[in-house]
Scaffold this motif. Structure first.
Motif, PDB file in Angstrom:
ATOM      1  N   GLY A 281     -12.261  10.474 -26.689  1.00 54.03           N
ATOM      2  CA  GLY A 281     -12.711  11.555 -25.840  1.00 54.03           C
ATOM      3  C   GLY A 281     -14.127  11.339 -25.337  1.00 54.03           C
ATOM      4  O   GLY A 281     -14.815  10.397 -25.747  1.00 54.03           O
ATOM      5  N   GLY A 282     -14.554  12.206 -24.442  1.00 53.56           N
ATOM      6  CA  GLY A 282     -15.902  12.109 -23.918  1.00 53.56           C
ATOM      7  C   GLY A 282     -16.075  12.990 -22.706  1.00 53.56           C
ATOM      8  O   GLY A 282     -15.225  13.832 -22.397  1.00 53.56           O
TER       9      GLY A 282
ATOM     10  N   LEU B  78      -7.121   8.063 -24.548  1.00 51.78           N
ATOM     11  CA  LEU B  78      -7.202   8.500 -25.924  1.00 51.78           C
ATOM     12  C   LEU B  78      -6.324   7.623 -26.799  1.00 51.78           C
ATOM     13  O   LEU B  78      -5.280   7.137 -26.357  1.00 51.78           O
ATOM     14  N   SER B  79      -6.747   7.446 -28.031  1.00 51.83           N
ATOM     15  CA  SER B  79      -5.964   6.706 -29.011  1.00 51.83           C
ATOM     16  C   SER B  79      -5.680   7.598 -30.206  1.00 51.83           C
ATOM     17  O   SER B  79      -6.506   8.449 -30.564  1.00 51.83           O
ATOM     18  N   CYS B  80      -4.540   7.395 -30.803  1.00 49.48           N
ATOM     19  CA  CYS B  80      -4.165   8.096 -32.032  1.00 49.48           C
ATOM     20  C   CYS B  80      -3.758   7.024 -33.043  1.00 49.48           C
ATOM     21  O   CYS B  80      -2.704   6.402 -32.887  1.00 49.48           O
ATOM     22  N   ALA B  81      -4.605   6.803 -34.022  1.00 51.18           N
ATOM     23  CA  ALA B  81      -4.348   5.782 -35.031  1.00 51.18           C
ATOM     24  C   ALA B  81      -3.752   6.421 -36.274  1.00 51.18           C
ATOM     25  O   ALA B  81      -4.256   7.436 -36.764  1.00 51.18           O
TER      26      ALA B  81
ATOM     27  N   MET C 254      -5.201   9.166 -19.366  1.00 50.29           N
ATOM     28  CA  MET C 254      -5.395  10.370 -18.570  1.00 50.29           C
ATOM     29  C   MET C 254      -6.133  10.005 -17.296  1.00 50.29           C
ATOM     30  O   MET C 254      -7.285   9.547 -17.347  1.00 50.29           O
ATOM     31  N   ASN C 255      -5.475  10.172 -16.173  1.00 47.63           N
ATOM     32  CA  ASN C 255      -6.051   9.868 -14.873  1.00 47.63           C
ATOM     33  C   ASN C 255      -6.192  11.142 -14.039  1.00 47.63           C
ATOM     34  O   ASN C 255      -5.593  12.171 -14.362  1.00 47.63           O
TER      35      ASN C 255
END
Length: 126
Positions: free
Chosen positions: A7-8, A18-21, A81-82
Motif C-alpha cells: 500500500g501507499g 498489493l501482495s498477500c504473503a 490496481m490500476n
C-alpha cells in the motif's frame, strides 16, 4: 498467517500492486479474498481467486481496473490496481477461504473467511 503489503499514497489514475504473503498453512489448498475497509464504512469484498486461479470474482466497483493473480510456488496472491480513484482509499486485507469455492456472491461476505491478515493502507489523493 497472511500479510498484506504494497500500500501507499498514489495520485488518482495511478497504480499500485498489493501482495498477500501466506505462511504456516498449505497455501495451494485455499482460495484467497481481498477486502477493503474505508474509514467509517464496513468491510467490502474486492476480489477473490480460487486455488488454481480458474475462478475469479471482482466487485463491480473495481471490474476492469483491478486484477488478481497468485503464485502458489511463492505462497503469494497479488492485487494489481490500476486507474485508481479517490474512492479506492481504504485499508486492504487479504483473507483465507476455507473449503470449496464459494457460490458467486458469497465470496464477498467477510464471515465466510476463517483467517485474516493485517491490512495495508491505500490512499488515493492529489
Amino acid at each position: 498467517q497472511l500479510q498484506a503489503s504494497g500500500g501507499g499514497l498514489v495520485q488518482p489514475g495511478g497504480s499500485l500492486r498489493l501482495s498477500c504473503a501466506a505462511s504456516g498453512f498449505s497455501f495451494d489448498r485455499y482460495g484467497i479474498g481481498w477486502f477493503r475497509q474505508a474509514p467509517g464504512k464496513g468491510r467490502e469484498g474486492v476480489s477473490y481467486i480460487s486455488v488454481s486461479g480458474g475462478r475469479i470474482f471482482y466487485a463491480n466497483s473495481v471490474k476492469g481496473r483491478f486484477a488478481v493473480s497468485r503464485e502458489n510456488a511463492k505462497d503469494t496472491v497479488y492485487l494489481q490496481m490500476n486507474s485508481l480513484k479517490v474512492e479506492d482509499t481504504a485499508d486492504y486485507f487479504c483473507a483465507r477461504y476455507p473449503g470449496s469455492n464459494p457460490i458467486a456472491g458469497l465470496w464477498a461476505v467477510p464471515s465466510q473467511y476463517d483467517s485474516w491478515g493485517q491490512g495495508t493502507q491505500v490512499t488515493v489523493s492529489s
